[in-house]
Enzyme design. Structure first.
Site, PDB file in Angstrom:
ATOM      1  N   LYS A 119      34.116 105.667  40.913  1.00  0.00           N
ATOM      2  CA  LYS A 119      34.308 107.043  40.455  1.00  0.00           C
ATOM      3  C   LYS A 119      33.138 107.909  40.913  1.00  0.00           C
ATOM      4  CE  LYS A 119      36.452 105.768  35.978  1.00  0.00           C
ATOM      5  NZ  LYS A 119      37.728 106.498  36.081  1.00  0.00           N
ATOM      6  N   ARG A 154      45.353  98.952  32.857  1.00  0.00           N
ATOM      7  CA  ARG A 154      46.705  98.371  32.745  1.00  0.00           C
ATOM      8  C   ARG A 154      46.698  96.880  33.082  1.00  0.00           C
ATOM      9  NH1 ARG A 154      48.821 102.701  36.893  1.00  0.00           N
ATOM     10  NH2 ARG A 154      47.067 103.698  35.817  1.00  0.00           N
TER      11      ARG A 154
END
Length: 462
Positions: free
Chosen positions: A240, A314
């Site tokens: 990020k 996830r």
């Protein structure tokens, strides 16, 4: 702002005044009070307060209640007034205003939250006598669950890594006499067939783990909460930018919310068999990190192509959901700070939820409105299923194109719940960007009160 059980000689009347009722109230007031209110500029807007002078100090305080339109713009109008009150112990006088006293008392208590791990806050100088008919113990239990979640989210990753999160779940279990277990570290996770939890946490100094709490009668309705426990998310090798990494201490907000809800469920003694599963990891960077293009096995037997290492939540949820599904509980609920797409769609205040069960959806929406804990339904949209099927593996963790990201993430998770009759997924933000009444800036306890009301309605009403 504490709640107290009984009044004493020092109490001050706190009179609620709606904006359109102010003129008639002033007209009926004694001349001195009328002149004071008119000179003050008090307009009875939400959050406005006006102390009325008396011979021995404050004779009472007016608290603005605004209008139906302005009250619809936020929650907890009493909490908005509480922050501006002079020091004292207050007795609520609604006048002719219709209020949900239990909800407003909860807002009053939630407004008292301060994160004090690193810096002590000033104690509140304002108290409210709990009105008749309001269950003070219940309000305190809800506030305690919210504070637990907020404290966990607000704690930086240096002090809230997988080890600390494990300790917090273990302490939660010990407080309520619940059973607690953990599968910790690569070899143990491999032996337990939890390969995606292992892969996501493999690069971190603190070992990845699956935390498992169970509580309640074995033959009570089974409800399993699965909370995303990514204690910090660098993005992995798909790193990020620094601006996106700044709030990643809150990436375990799903786990914190599930823990806060578990604290409330056990504290209230709900007659359900509760299970809490938290995959606790840090998505770090080292030679052991998973790579873009890797294909991972999963507990469910499905293979997953990792097309973005920053879509790690996830992955860990999927293995935990597979564990939950093997027990076929009545209801599985996953809670996760999962996608930026959910924030783009609905902003920070309104988490989306997903379910295939129309009755469950309607019940949750009604509970959400009743307890002022907003949620909004998004669809498990089956025509988007091909987006998560890459061809080289069964599933893709990060479909290209950038559209419908919250939905494709939810569809991915649904593939791992195949046996249980009811599944509910919530994509929460877990953060309040700017302080609002009863919602201080920082970690947010979202969706849990709506879920609590749903559980009580479905499983605990006689």
């Amino acid at each position: 702002m504490p709640l107290v059980a009984a009044p004493d000689a020092r109490t001050i009347a706190l009179r609620l005044i709606e904006a359109d009722g102010l003129a008639s109230w002033v007209e009926g007031a004694p001349p001195g009070v009328r002149a004071w209110v008119e000179a003050s500029g008090f307009g009875a807007g939400i959050g406005e307060v006006l102390a009325l002078p008396g011979e021995a100090g404050i004779a009472g305080v007016l608290a603005g209640w605004g209008s139906a339109r302005t009250r619809a713009r936020d929650r907890f109008p009493l909490a908005a007034a509480a922050a501006r009150l002079p020091a004292g112990r207050y007795v609520l006088d609604p006048g002719g205003v219709e209020i949900d006293a239990g909800l407003e008392c909860l807002g009053w208590r939630l407004a008292d939250y301060r994160f004090q791990r690193y810096r002590a806050g000033k104690p509140s100088t304002v108290e409210l006598v709990c009105p008749p008919g309001v269950d003070l113990d219940r309000v305190e239990t809800l506030a305690r669950g919210a504070a637990l979640a907020q404290d966990l989210i607000n704690t930086p990753a240096r002090d809230m890594g997988p080890e600390a999160l494990e300790a917090a779940v273990a302490a939660l279990a010990a407080r309520h006499g619940a059973a607690f277990g953990v599968v910790r570290g690569g070899p143990a996770l491999r032996a337990a067939n939890l390969p995606m939890i292992e892969a996501v946490g493999a690069a971190a100094t603190e070992a990845p783990r699956l935390l498992d709490l169970t509580w309640g009668r074995a033959d009570a309705p089974k409800v399993t909460l699965v909370g995303k426990g990514v204690c910090f998310d660098t993005g992995g090798l798909d790193i990020k930018p620094s601006a996106s990494m700044g709030l990643m201490k809150k990436d375990m907000g799903g786990a914190a919310t599930a823990m806060g809800l578990a604290e409330i469920i056990m504290g209230l003694g709900l007659d359900i068999r509760l299970r809490l599963l938290v995959p606790a990891v840090e998505n770090a960077i080292s030679a052991a990190a998973m790579r873009p293009g890797d294909i991972l096995p999963s507990r469910k037997g499905l293979t997953v192509e990792v097309n973005n290492t920053d879509a790690e939540g996830r992955l860990v949820l999927a293995d935990a959901l597979a564990v939950a599904d093997e027990e076929t509980p009545e209801l599985i609920v996953s809670l996760a700070t999962l996608t930026g797409a959910a924030r783009v769609a609905l902003g920070p205040d309104v988490p989306p939820f997903f379910t295939d069960d129309e009755t469950l959806a309607a019940d949750l929406a009604a509970a959400s409105a009743r307890v002022a804990d907003p949620l909004w339904r998004l669809p498990f949209w089956a025509p988007y299923e091909p987006l998560i099927e890459p061809g080289i593996a069964d599933l893709d963790n990060a479909p290209s194109g950038g559209m419908a990201g919250a939905i494709t993430a939810a569809l991915f998770l649904r593939r791992f719940v195949t046996a249980s009759p009811h599944y509910l997924h919530l994509d929460i933000y877990g953060w309040t960007p700017a302080a609002k009444p009863a919602r201080p800036k920082g970690g947010a306890f979202q969706a849990a009160r709506a879920l609590l009301a749903l559980l009580e309605d479905r499983y605990c009403r006689t």
